[in-house]
Design a protein around this motif. Sequence first.
Motif, mmCIF file in Angstrom:
data_model
loop_
_atom_site.group_PDB
_atom_site.id
_atom_site.type_symbol
_atom_site.label_atom_id
_atom_site.label_comp_id
_atom_site.label_asym_id
_atom_site.label_seq_id
_atom_site.Cartn_x
_atom_site.Cartn_y
_atom_site.Cartn_z
ATOM 1 N N GLY A 125 12.472 -29.816 -35.184
ATOM 2 C CA GLY A 125 12.040 -30.273 -36.477
ATOM 3 C C GLY A 125 13.181 -30.232 -37.353
ATOM 4 N N ILE A 126 13.433 -28.670 -37.478
ATOM 5 C CA ILE A 126 14.654 -28.296 -38.469
ATOM 6 C C ILE A 126 15.817 -29.213 -38.245
ATOM 7 N N VAL A 127 16.090 -29.444 -36.875
ATOM 8 C CA VAL A 127 17.477 -29.824 -36.784
ATOM 9 C C VAL A 127 17.463 -31.355 -37.236
ATOM 10 N N LEU A 128 16.392 -32.003 -36.987
ATOM 11 C CA LEU A 128 16.226 -33.609 -37.135
ATOM 12 C C LEU A 128 16.055 -33.739 -38.492
ATOM 13 N N ALA A 157 28.226 -30.268 -37.123
ATOM 14 C CA ALA A 157 28.787 -28.933 -37.120
ATOM 15 C C ALA A 157 28.267 -27.938 -38.132
ATOM 16 N N GLU A 158 27.727 -28.592 -39.162
ATOM 17 C CA GLU A 158 27.056 -27.756 -40.179
ATOM 18 C C GLU A 158 25.751 -27.232 -39.809
ATOM 19 N N ASP A 193 27.766 -27.079 -30.852
ATOM 20 C CA ASP A 193 27.571 -28.235 -31.538
ATOM 21 C C ASP A 193 27.086 -29.276 -30.411
ATOM 22 N N SER A 194 27.475 -28.945 -29.160
ATOM 23 C CA SER A 194 26.701 -29.627 -27.919
ATOM 24 C C SER A 194 25.224 -29.561 -27.842
ATOM 25 N N TYR A 195 24.790 -28.260 -28.194
ATOM 26 C CA TYR A 195 23.107 -28.028 -27.997
ATOM 27 C C TYR A 195 22.883 -28.760 -29.241
ATOM 28 N N VAL A 196 23.184 -28.686 -30.385
ATOM 29 C CA VAL A 196 22.484 -29.553 -31.358
ATOM 30 C C VAL A 196 22.750 -31.001 -30.978
#
Length: 315
Positions: free
Chosen positions: A118-121, A131-132, A141-144
Amino acid sequence: MTDDPGTYTRRPKAERERDGERPLADQAASLSPALRRLKAGLLANLEEFERDQAAAMRRVDEGGLDNSGLLALARGYARAIDPEQRDQLAASIATRLSVDEAGVILRAAAAVRTAVPGIVLRAKANGDSTAEIARELDMTDSYVRRIARENRLVSWRLDLRDSELPGGAGWKPYEFGDDILATPYTEAHLADQVITAAGRGPRENRSRVLIWDGTAEQPDDAAIYTEEREPLPLVERVSEDLKAEFVRIGQEQKAERRRVAEEIGTHADPEDYEDDEDDDTSGHDWHHPTPLAGLVCRRCDLAHKNWAGENCPAA
């Protein structure tokens, strides 16, 4: 030696002894301004790390496990770029945090980990780049990108029709919110969860759930999923209410038994109250010989933990 002052080429020993030169020292002198700048930068980073660490430890010493204290600890850890600095930070924390305080932080960290999708989305919805987000969460970056690919941020609204809500007949908003849809869960799963959790309202009135992509306010016709349900028949509604009441009463009774057990000092294991259906003791008379001891039969001295259901020989 070449003409480039920043490059050293070793000359034959005889030639160096003949000329009486120290080319390595000469080149080191030519590089000294850059070395001084590098040293100054490293010292500045180390001083900033130490200041953050000291500030975080002061907040911990003052009992301030608040957001600012945790933020200072996190920044100190992020700036501890080598194992020695992180070991130093760990040693400082270990001398200042109690077990209770460390437990609070660890449980908070576990809670944050479950909320990462939820934080990422939400960060991406607010315009933050991959990247941020990766840098702030200490991820790749790939995990995000994987989190964003396997989860969707959606918003929903539960409406009731012909209910007692203000405004009379027609569809009226009853509840709303947003949620994360993780693969393989679908909009249908979410709609069922929303209706079930809403309780009596959807059970007694016709209801519908509308779901939209994202959290921005959107018109009804932009919903990606809509589901309508009829109210439950009266018999089913009463049955559901009775089940909920029985569960509530059972929970209150168990809580009261635990409270009484604590008051009389038996230190009874809460598991003793988990299953009230099987009261057969096969003639054993269980008791606690001392407040901290386990259950033992008064008649045959058998420990309850070793009891396999056999009858008491002394009964």
